[in-house]
Scaffold this active site. Sequence first.
Site, PDB file in Angstrom:
ATOM      1  CD  GLU A  18      -5.577   8.686 -13.148  1.00  0.00           C
ATOM      2  OE1 GLU A  18      -4.581   7.974 -13.266  1.00  0.00           O
ATOM      3  OE2 GLU A  18      -5.514   9.856 -12.726  1.00  0.00           O
TER       4      GLU A  18
ATOM      5  CG  ASP B 186      -7.154  12.943 -24.963  1.00  0.00           C
ATOM      6  OD1 ASP B 186      -6.386  13.441 -25.796  1.00  0.00           O
ATOM      7  OD2 ASP B 186      -6.750  12.393 -23.914  1.00  0.00           O
TER       8      ASP B 186
ATOM      9  CG  HIS C  75      -4.876  14.613 -20.512  1.00  0.00           C
ATOM     10  ND1 HIS C  75      -5.600  13.747 -21.309  1.00  0.00           N
ATOM     11  CD2 HIS C  75      -5.731  15.085 -19.573  1.00  0.00           C
ATOM     12  CE1 HIS C  75      -6.850  13.693 -20.869  1.00  0.00           C
ATOM     13  NE2 HIS C  75      -6.960  14.502 -19.822  1.00  0.00           N
TER      14      HIS C  75
ATOM     15  CD  GLU D  16      -2.963   0.952   2.342  1.00  0.00           C
ATOM     16  OE1 GLU D  16      -2.456   0.783   3.484  1.00  0.00           O
ATOM     17  OE2 GLU D  16      -4.177   1.073   2.154  1.00  0.00           O
TER      18      GLU D  16
ATOM     19  CG  ASP E 259      -3.338  12.805 -24.884  1.00  0.00           C
ATOM     20  OD1 ASP E 259      -3.795  11.694 -25.191  1.00  0.00           O
ATOM     21  OD2 ASP E 259      -3.718  13.436 -23.867  1.00  0.00           O
TER      22      ASP E 259
ATOM     23  CG  HIS F 216      -0.165  11.023 -18.151  1.00  0.00           C
ATOM     24  ND1 HIS F 216      -0.042  12.391 -18.259  1.00  0.00           N
ATOM     25  CD2 HIS F 216      -1.374  10.713 -18.701  1.00  0.00           C
ATOM     26  CE1 HIS F 216      -1.118  12.883 -18.839  1.00  0.00           C
ATOM     27  NE2 HIS F 216      -1.939  11.887 -19.122  1.00  0.00           N
TER      28      HIS F 216
ATOM     29  CE1 TYR G  28      -8.777   7.408 -22.628  1.00  0.00           C
ATOM     30  CE2 TYR G  28      -8.637   9.799 -22.571  1.00  0.00           C
ATOM     31  CZ  TYR G  28      -8.039   8.566 -22.454  1.00  0.00           C
ATOM     32  OH  TYR G  28      -6.703   8.479 -22.191  1.00  0.00           O
TER      33      TYR G  28
END
Length: 329
Positions: free
Chosen positions: A103, A270, A183, A92, A181, A145, A309
């Site tokens: 996300e 996107d 982003h 964790e 893209d 990313h 998307y």
Amino acid sequence: MEIFGGEIVPPFECPKRMDIILDRIKTVELGPIEPPIEYGMEPVEKIHDKAYLTFLETCWSEWEKEDFNGEAVANCWPTRTMNAPHIPRHIEGKIGYYALASETTITKGTWEAALASKNVALTATDKVMQGERAVFALCRPPGHHAAADQFGGYCFLNNAAIAAQYARDNGAKKVAILDVDFHHGNGTQHIFYDRDDVFFLSLHGDPMDTFPYFLGHTDETGDKAGIGYTANYPMPPKSDYKIWKQSLTDALDKIKAYSPDLLLVSLGVDTFEDDPISFFKLKSHNFTDYGALIADLELPTVFIMEGGYAVEKVGINTVNVLNGFEKAC
Ligand code: 6XA
Ligand code: ZN
């Protein structure tokens, strides 16, 4: 699953996107479709941290050993008040150390998919290095990313960065990466930030208003030898093709002046007006138009799939870029 607006939803980044793009490629008979070749880990290890790769490989089995019922997801991070010199032992903590956002989850098959995706990018790059004018790498999961030791924004391995380094190691002296893209490609930028042999240019939603929020501003222009070899074009909500094209034209001028041996395009669609998680207003025919503008550079070009998307239109928009490019060659 994906955490979106405080809810658990099915991921926007889904396999159906690939089926629809592939269908569209077949419908318009864009060109031969070939499977990827296995390139092993060497090109990946040139970009990504060894311990990070081990984490990606073992994350799901470590998570399964806990009494958790869901997918592996980060919920605790080393933030601005923690220097984080130690990587936690518990999964964790480890996933929080390596995640840049929440996300994106890791499940059974994530690692295998990431490996397959980089093989697709490398296969396409090799073909162009061997003389093809252009090849499209239908990569999933996306990559831009992912940093040397961080995953998030649906990305695990940075396909474009791995491809750029591979090209450098196999004869290309200079490589440009044009990221269209919606982003900002924070991972790609970070990987090449202090280098002048890979020029990174990104057109994207202003990070003041959208993901990845913390990188992608105009004043990020590179470091050390890389000063001047990062260029960012953040644009505000509702930006249409007229605004977007001005940024593209400027970026293309810079690429021309740089005169690279190879162009990699981080191709996300996107920017489309109906994309469910983005805020630009490009229309389907605009994608054809800018594909032709990229072709005008007359460079060997690898298109590497990133986001997009609006699933029903993702095939049309992606293939419009490629068709626009091809028709202008
Ligand atoms: C997370 C948004 C992730 C965006 C992923 C993407 N809320 N990157 O499309 O290009
Ligand atoms: Zn995107």
